[in-house]
Scaffold this motif. Structure first.
Motif, PDB file in Angstrom:
ATOM      1  N   LYS A  18       3.303   6.313  -8.288  1.00 51.28           N
ATOM      2  CA  LYS A  18       4.032   6.979  -7.261  1.00 51.28           C
ATOM      3  C   LYS A  18       4.283   6.160  -6.188  1.00 51.28           C
ATOM      4  O   LYS A  18       5.497   5.685  -5.496  1.00 51.28           O
ATOM      5  CB  LYS A  18       3.706   8.376  -6.935  1.00 51.28           C
ATOM      6  CG  LYS A  18       4.931   8.711  -6.025  1.00 51.28           C
ATOM      7  CD  LYS A  18       4.711  10.598  -5.831  1.00 51.28           C
ATOM      8  CE  LYS A  18       5.232  11.304  -5.703  1.00 51.28           C
ATOM      9  NZ  LYS A  18       4.764  12.426  -5.158  1.00 51.28           N
ATOM     10  N   ILE A  21       5.549   1.577  -8.021  1.00 52.43           N
ATOM     11  CA  ILE A  21       6.615   1.127  -8.709  1.00 52.43           C
ATOM     12  C   ILE A  21       7.768   0.848  -7.685  1.00 52.43           C
ATOM     13  O   ILE A  21       8.077   0.036  -7.644  1.00 52.43           O
ATOM     14  CB  ILE A  21       7.449   2.971  -9.785  1.00 52.43           C
ATOM     15  CG1 ILE A  21       6.138   2.920 -11.280  1.00 52.43           C
ATOM     16  CG2 ILE A  21       8.857   2.666  -9.853  1.00 52.43           C
ATOM     17  CD1 ILE A  21       6.571   4.025 -11.590  1.00 52.43           C
ATOM     18  N   PRO A  22       7.730   1.989  -6.257  1.00 61.47           N
ATOM     19  CA  PRO A  22       8.592   1.313  -5.668  1.00 61.47           C
ATOM     20  C   PRO A  22       8.225  -0.169  -5.107  1.00 61.47           C
ATOM     21  O   PRO A  22       8.515  -1.025  -4.115  1.00 61.47           O
ATOM     22  CB  PRO A  22       8.996   2.664  -4.719  1.00 61.47           C
ATOM     23  CG  PRO A  22       7.662   3.360  -4.794  1.00 61.47           C
ATOM     24  CD  PRO A  22       7.342   3.239  -6.421  1.00 61.47           C
ATOM     25  N   ALA A  25       8.980  -2.920  -7.186  1.00 58.02           N
ATOM     26  CA  ALA A  25      10.195  -2.926  -6.890  1.00 58.02           C
ATOM     27  C   ALA A  25      10.501  -3.424  -5.695  1.00 58.02           C
ATOM     28  O   ALA A  25      11.232  -4.900  -5.696  1.00 58.02           O
ATOM     29  CB  ALA A  25      11.394  -1.937  -7.536  1.00 58.02           C
ATOM     30  N   LYS A  26      10.257  -3.650  -4.465  1.00 57.86           N
ATOM     31  CA  LYS A  26       9.972  -4.446  -3.715  1.00 57.86           C
ATOM     32  C   LYS A  26       9.705  -5.612  -3.613  1.00 57.86           C
ATOM     33  O   LYS A  26      10.491  -6.789  -3.141  1.00 57.86           O
ATOM     34  CB  LYS A  26       9.911  -3.193  -2.285  1.00 57.86           C
ATOM     35  CG  LYS A  26       9.567  -4.021  -0.491  1.00 57.86           C
ATOM     36  CD  LYS A  26       9.021  -2.845   0.140  1.00 57.86           C
ATOM     37  CE  LYS A  26       9.751  -3.711   1.502  1.00 57.86           C
ATOM     38  NZ  LYS A  26       8.174  -5.025   2.218  1.00 57.86           N
ATOM     39  N   GLU A  36      18.202  -5.256  -6.445  1.00 56.90           N
ATOM     40  CA  GLU A  36      18.338  -4.055  -5.638  1.00 56.90           C
ATOM     41  C   GLU A  36      18.702  -3.086  -5.986  1.00 56.90           C
ATOM     42  O   GLU A  36      18.022  -1.389  -6.444  1.00 56.90           O
ATOM     43  CB  GLU A  36      18.179  -4.219  -4.687  1.00 56.90           C
ATOM     44  CG  GLU A  36      17.857  -2.676  -3.365  1.00 56.90           C
ATOM     45  CD  GLU A  36      17.779  -2.677  -2.310  1.00 56.90           C
ATOM     46  OE1 GLU A  36      17.465  -1.750  -1.291  1.00 56.90           O
ATOM     47  OE2 GLU A  36      18.386  -3.628  -1.987  1.00 56.90           O
ATOM     48  N   LEU A  40      14.175  -0.223  -9.395  1.00 60.99           N
ATOM     49  CA  LEU A  40      13.415   0.479  -9.552  1.00 60.99           C
ATOM     50  C   LEU A  40      12.714   0.667 -10.869  1.00 60.99           C
ATOM     51  O   LEU A  40      12.857   1.127 -11.129  1.00 60.99           O
ATOM     52  CB  LEU A  40      14.022   1.676  -9.122  1.00 60.99           C
ATOM     53  CG  LEU A  40      13.249   2.547  -7.076  1.00 60.99           C
ATOM     54  CD1 LEU A  40      14.030   3.194  -6.779  1.00 60.99           C
ATOM     55  CD2 LEU A  40      11.929   1.928  -6.906  1.00 60.99           C
ATOM     56  N   SER A  43      11.098  -1.496 -12.696  1.00 61.61           N
ATOM     57  CA  SER A  43       9.287  -1.982 -12.292  1.00 61.61           C
ATOM     58  C   SER A  43       8.713  -0.476 -13.834  1.00 61.61           C
ATOM     59  O   SER A  43       7.804  -1.015 -13.604  1.00 61.61           O
ATOM     60  CB  SER A  43       9.151  -1.114 -10.343  1.00 61.61           C
ATOM     61  OG  SER A  43       7.964  -0.730 -10.626  1.00 61.61           O
ATOM     62  N   LYS A  44       9.334   0.356 -13.303  1.00 59.94           N
ATOM     63  CA  LYS A  44       9.010   1.096 -14.183  1.00 59.94           C
ATOM     64  C   LYS A  44       8.744   1.576 -15.398  1.00 59.94           C
ATOM     65  O   LYS A  44       6.941   1.461 -15.716  1.00 59.94           O
ATOM     66  CB  LYS A  44      10.251   3.241 -13.440  1.00 59.94           C
ATOM     67  CG  LYS A  44       9.528   4.205 -14.102  1.00 59.94           C
ATOM     68  CD  LYS A  44      10.246   4.840 -14.501  1.00 59.94           C
ATOM     69  CE  LYS A  44      10.560   6.247 -15.060  1.00 59.94           C
ATOM     70  NZ  LYS A  44       9.815   6.453 -16.973  1.00 59.94           N
TER      71      LYS A  44
END
Length: 159
Positions: A18, A21-22, A25-26, A36, A40, A43-44
């Motif tokens: 949880k 993943i973010p 991505a960041k 952007e 997400l 990344s997932k």
């Protein structure tokens, strides 16, 4: 700083996923690698590809970093064992110290701990990736003996 590495169970992995993943991505957006709008999802997809069985994925070892004195989680670290024709190596896919515990020696201790784990698994080298904008992490890794072995470079072009 005294730490221990506690293997993640399924519950800990769910919490890690949880957050991871973010965060990944960041990092990719900040580095300029990803847009952007789809970071997400990318990344997932990467995490699902690398860890299709979660903590049970072969040759992947995920740990919570636990402060010995107070038995509290201060971060996490993810190691992959890679078996080559003639040797074994290990690669740190992720290490993060929770923000309120940074700059207190936890990362250095965790890296020393994961080096022992890698050696016990038969690895003769340990690698990692660091985003170019992360000067603090690069300084830490260099201070404990990591060396740059390659650079990825990118140029933005317009059509």
């Amino acid at each position: 700083m005294e730490i221990s590495l506690k293997a993640m169970d399924k519950t800990a992995f769910t919490a890690y996923r949880k957050q991871a993943i973010p965060a990944y991505a960041k990092d990719n957006v900040e580095s300029g690698r990803w847009d952007e709008s789809d970071a997400l999802a990318r990344s997932k997809q990467d995490l699902d590809r690398l860890l299709p069985q979660g903590v049970a994925t072969d040759n992947h070892f995920l740990f919570n970093i636990i402060e010995q004195d107070r038995s509290r989680k201060v971060g996490h670290i993810w190691l992959k064992l890679e078996e080559n024709m003639r040797s074994k190596s290990a690669f740190i896919y992720d290490i993060e110290i929770d923000e309120s515990y940074r700059r207190k020696g936890y990362a250095k201790s965790a890296l020393a701990g994961i080096e022992i784990v890698a050696a016990e698994l038969g690895a003769t080298s340990l690698g990692l990736h660091v985003f170019n904008y992360n000067d603090a992490a690069m300084a830490l890794y260099k201070s404990i003996g990591y060396q740059v072995v390659s650079h990825n470079m990118q140029k933005v072009i317009s059509s």
